[in-house]
Design an enzyme around this catalytic site. Structure first.
Site, PDB file in Angstrom:
ATOM      1  N   HIS A   1       0.855  -1.201   0.000  1.00 25.39           N
ATOM      2  CA  HIS A   1       0.000   0.000   0.000  1.00 25.39           C
ATOM      3  C   HIS A   1       0.882   1.239   0.000  1.00 25.39           C
ATOM      4  O   HIS A   1       1.463   1.612   1.027  1.00 25.39           O
ATOM      5  CB  HIS A   1      -0.940   0.028   1.199  1.00 25.39           C
ATOM      6  CG  HIS A   1      -1.938   1.162   1.134  1.00 25.39           C
ATOM      7  ND1 HIS A   1      -3.217   1.006   0.630  1.00 25.39           N
ATOM      8  CD2 HIS A   1      -1.842   2.468   1.479  1.00 25.39           C
ATOM      9  CE1 HIS A   1      -3.862   2.171   0.687  1.00 25.39           C
ATOM     10  NE2 HIS A   1      -3.053   3.070   1.200  1.00 25.39           N
ATOM     11  N   CYS A   2       0.997   1.854  -1.157  1.00 28.64           N
ATOM     12  CA  CYS A   2       1.744   3.108  -1.261  1.00 28.64           C
ATOM     13  C   CYS A   2       1.179   3.870  -2.458  1.00 28.64           C
ATOM     14  O   CYS A   2       0.349   3.347  -3.200  1.00 28.64           O
ATOM     15  CB  CYS A   2       3.240   2.827  -1.416  1.00 28.64           C
ATOM     16  SG  CYS A   2       3.623   1.604  -2.658  1.00 28.64           S
TER      17      CYS A   2
ATOM     18  N   HIS B   1      -6.449  -0.683   5.820  1.00 29.02           N
ATOM     19  CA  HIS B   1      -6.163  -0.265   7.201  1.00 29.02           C
ATOM     20  C   HIS B   1      -7.184  -0.795   8.216  1.00 29.02           C
ATOM     21  O   HIS B   1      -7.662  -0.069   9.103  1.00 29.02           O
ATOM     22  CB  HIS B   1      -6.085   1.272   7.281  1.00 29.02           C
ATOM     23  CG  HIS B   1      -5.389   1.922   6.102  1.00 29.02           C
ATOM     24  ND1 HIS B   1      -4.374   1.305   5.401  1.00 29.02           N
ATOM     25  CD2 HIS B   1      -5.570   3.140   5.497  1.00 29.02           C
ATOM     26  CE1 HIS B   1      -3.970   2.113   4.420  1.00 29.02           C
ATOM     27  NE2 HIS B   1      -4.668   3.208   4.453  1.00 29.02           N
TER      28      HIS B   1
ATOM     29  N   ASP C   1       2.177   2.917   3.188  1.00 30.65           N
ATOM     30  CA  ASP C   1       1.326   4.077   2.939  1.00 30.65           C
ATOM     31  C   ASP C   1       2.128   5.321   2.553  1.00 30.65           C
ATOM     32  O   ASP C   1       1.613   6.443   2.591  1.00 30.65           O
ATOM     33  CB  ASP C   1       0.391   4.395   4.114  1.00 30.65           C
ATOM     34  CG  ASP C   1      -0.718   5.366   3.715  1.00 30.65           C
ATOM     35  OD1 ASP C   1      -1.178   5.298   2.557  1.00 30.65           O
ATOM     36  OD2 ASP C   1      -1.107   6.214   4.537  1.00 30.65           O
TER      37      ASP C   1
ATOM     38  N   ASN D   1      -2.286  13.463   4.227  1.00 32.25           N
ATOM     39  CA  ASN D   1      -3.208  13.942   5.262  1.00 32.25           C
ATOM     40  C   ASN D   1      -2.737  13.754   6.687  1.00 32.25           C
ATOM     41  O   ASN D   1      -3.562  13.678   7.592  1.00 32.25           O
ATOM     42  CB  ASN D   1      -4.591  13.276   5.123  1.00 32.25           C
ATOM     43  CG  ASN D   1      -5.306  13.730   3.872  1.00 32.25           C
ATOM     44  OD1 ASN D   1      -5.302  14.908   3.571  1.00 32.25           O
ATOM     45  ND2 ASN D   1      -5.867  12.803   3.132  1.00 32.25           N
TER      46      ASN D   1
HETATM   47  C1  0GY Z   1      -4.338   6.342   2.540  1.00 36.90           C
HETATM   48  C2  0GY Z   1      -5.179   7.135   3.425  1.00 36.90           C
HETATM   49  C3  0GY Z   1      -5.713   8.352   3.173  1.00 36.90           C
HETATM   50  C4  0GY Z   1      -5.869   8.957   1.877  1.00 36.90           C
HETATM   51  C5  0GY Z   1      -6.319   8.319   0.779  1.00 36.90           C
HETATM   52  O1  0GY Z   1      -7.070   8.176  -1.384  1.00 36.90           O
HETATM   53  C6  0GY Z   1      -6.703   8.933  -0.500  1.00 36.90           C
HETATM   54  O2  0GY Z   1      -6.662  10.153  -0.633  1.00 36.90           O
HETATM   55  O3  0GY Z   1      -6.437   7.026   0.802  1.00 36.90           O
HETATM   56  C7  0GY Z   1      -6.275   9.082   4.303  1.00 36.90           C
HETATM   57  O4  0GY Z   1      -6.334  10.323   4.253  1.00 36.90           O
HETATM   58  O5  0GY Z   1      -6.667   8.431   5.304  1.00 36.90           O
HETATM   59  O6  0GY Z   1      -4.489   5.133   2.480  1.00 36.90           O
HETATM   60  O7  0GY Z   1      -3.495   6.911   1.870  1.00 36.90           O
END
Ligand code: 0GY
Length: 301
Positions: free
Chosen positions: A27-28, A177, A253, A258
Site C-alpha cells: 500500500h503506497c 487499514h 502508505d 493527510n
Molecule cells: C491512505 C489514506 C488516506 C488517503 C487516501 O485516497 C486517499 O486520498 O487514501 C487518508 O487520508 O486516510 O491510504 O493513503
C-alpha cells in the site's frame, strides 16, 4: 500542498527488522509530480509531489522487492500517474486504480496491461463525494471477469450500513487499514467484532494491517526507541494477522497523505511489522506469499 500538512520523511532510518526476500510494500502511492500529472479538480487536498522514482528509491532503501501502488483521491479517476509508475517499474509494481462507471472496456484492458489488478472504492467522507452503491456494484461486476479485486476504504463507524454492500461484492475484496478501527475501544468489543466477523464469514475478504500511524492514539515512538511505537494498534493488527494469516497485506502508505501531527519514519514503520506478525511464517505470508498470490499469481516463488 494543503496548509498544515506534513511532507514525507526525508531520510528514513534503515529498518532493524530484515524483511523476508521478495517482500511487497502493498500500500503506497505516487503523487504527480503535479506539473506532469495534474491533481484532480474535485480533490479534497493537494498532496506533496511524490514521484515514482522517489517511491522506487524508498523501496530499495527499505529492502522491499515490489510495490502495490494505490490510486489516491487527489488524482480522482485519472490514473495516468499510476499507469506511468507501473510501466516504469520493470514489472515490480502492480496497481489499484479508481474507475468510474463510464470507463470503457478498452481503458480497462489498457490499465490491465500496465499492471492494474484492482479498483478502489473509497467511502471516507472527508476524502470523496458519495457514489451510489448500484454504480459501484455495476463497476465491480465488470471487474470480476478480469480477475481484478476491489479495495474498500471506510471508517469503522460506517461499517454497519456498508456491510451488506461489501459482502455482496462479486470479487476478492481488500479492506484498507483494518477498516480504521477506533483503537480506544476494546479489541473484543462489538465494533471491531463486526469487522472480524465479516472476514470470518466471507473468505473472499482480506485486510491490510497497515497504517498504525493513522490509527494510533498513543502515538509514535518516544525517545526510547521503536518498542513503544503505536502500541495501542498492536492488539488489533495482531488479531487480524493471527486469525486470517492467509488474507492479510501490509504496506507503508508512503508518502502518508493527510498527516498533520507527526510523520512516520518509514524505517521505523517496517520495524513495527514483527510486533504484529510475530513469527517468520506469519511475516512471510503477510509480506510475500499473500501479496504475490493476489498480484503476481503466475510468478514462481
Ligand atoms: C491512505 C489514506 C488516506 C488517503 C487516501 O485516497 C486517499 O486520498 O487514501 C487518508 O487520508 O486516510 O491510504 O493513503
Amino acid at each position: 500542498m494543503t496548509p498544515g500538512w506534513l511532507a514525507y520523511h526525508p531520510n528514513p532510518c534503515m529498518p532493524r527488522f530484515r524483511l523476508p526476500p521478495g517482500a511487497v510494500d502493498a500500500h503506497c502511492h505516487v503523487f504527480g509530480p503535479g506539473a506532469r500529472f495534474p491533481y484532480a479538480p474535485e480533490r479534497k487536498y493537494t498532496p506533496v509531489d511524490a514521484s515514482r522514482d522517489q517511491l522506487f528509491a524508498l523501496r530499495d532503501r527499505l529492502g522491499f522487492s515490489r510495490n502495490i501502488i494505490v490510486q489516491a483521491t487527489c488524482h480522482g479517476s485519472d490514473n495516468r500517474a499510476l499507469a506511468d509508475a507501473l510501466r516504469h517499474s520493470d514489472g515490480r509494481a502492480r496497481g489499484v486504480a479508481t474507475v468510474k462507471r463510464s470507463v470503457t472496456d478498452a481503458e480497462l484492458r489498457e490499465m490491465h496491461e500496465a499492471g492494474v489488478r484492482g479498483a478502489r472504492f473509497n467511502f471516507v467522507k472527508r476524502l470523496v463525494d458519495f457514489t451510489p452503491k448500484d454504480e459501484l456494484m455495476e463497476i465491480a461486476q465488470r471487474l470480476a471477469p478480469l480477475g481484478w479485486h476491489v479495495v474498500i476504504y471506510f471508517e469503522a463507524v460506517d461499517l454497519p450500513q456498508l456491510l451488506d454492500f461489501f459482502t455482496a461484492l462479486p470479487t476478492t475484496v481488500v479492506v484498507d487499514h483494518m477498516g480504521r478501527p477506533d483503537v480506544t475501544k476494546p479489541v473484543d468489543g462489538p465494533e471491531f467484532g463486526l469487522f472480524v466477523n465479516m472476514l470470518r464469514e466471507h473468505p473472499n475478504i482480506w485486510s491490510k494491517v497497515s497504517c498504525p500511524e493513522r490509527l494510533s492514539v498513543s502515538g509514535p515512538p518516544a525517545q526510547d526507541g521503536e518498542q513503544n511505537a503505536y502500541r495501542d494498534v498492536v492488539p488489533f493488527a495482531r488479531r487480524i494477522v493471527e486469525t486470517f494469516p492467509d488474507r492479510v497485506l501490509w504496506g507503508t502508505d508512503w508518502p502518508h497523505p493527510n498527516l498533520k501531527n507527526h510523520m512516520p519514519d518509514d524505517g521505523l514503520l517496517v520495524d513495527f511489522v514483527p510486533h504484529i506478525a510475530t513469527t517468520p511464517e506469519l511475516q512471510r505470508k503477510l509480506l510475500v506469499d499473500n501479496p504475490m498470490r493476489l498480484y503476481w499469481p503466475d510468478e514462481p516463488r
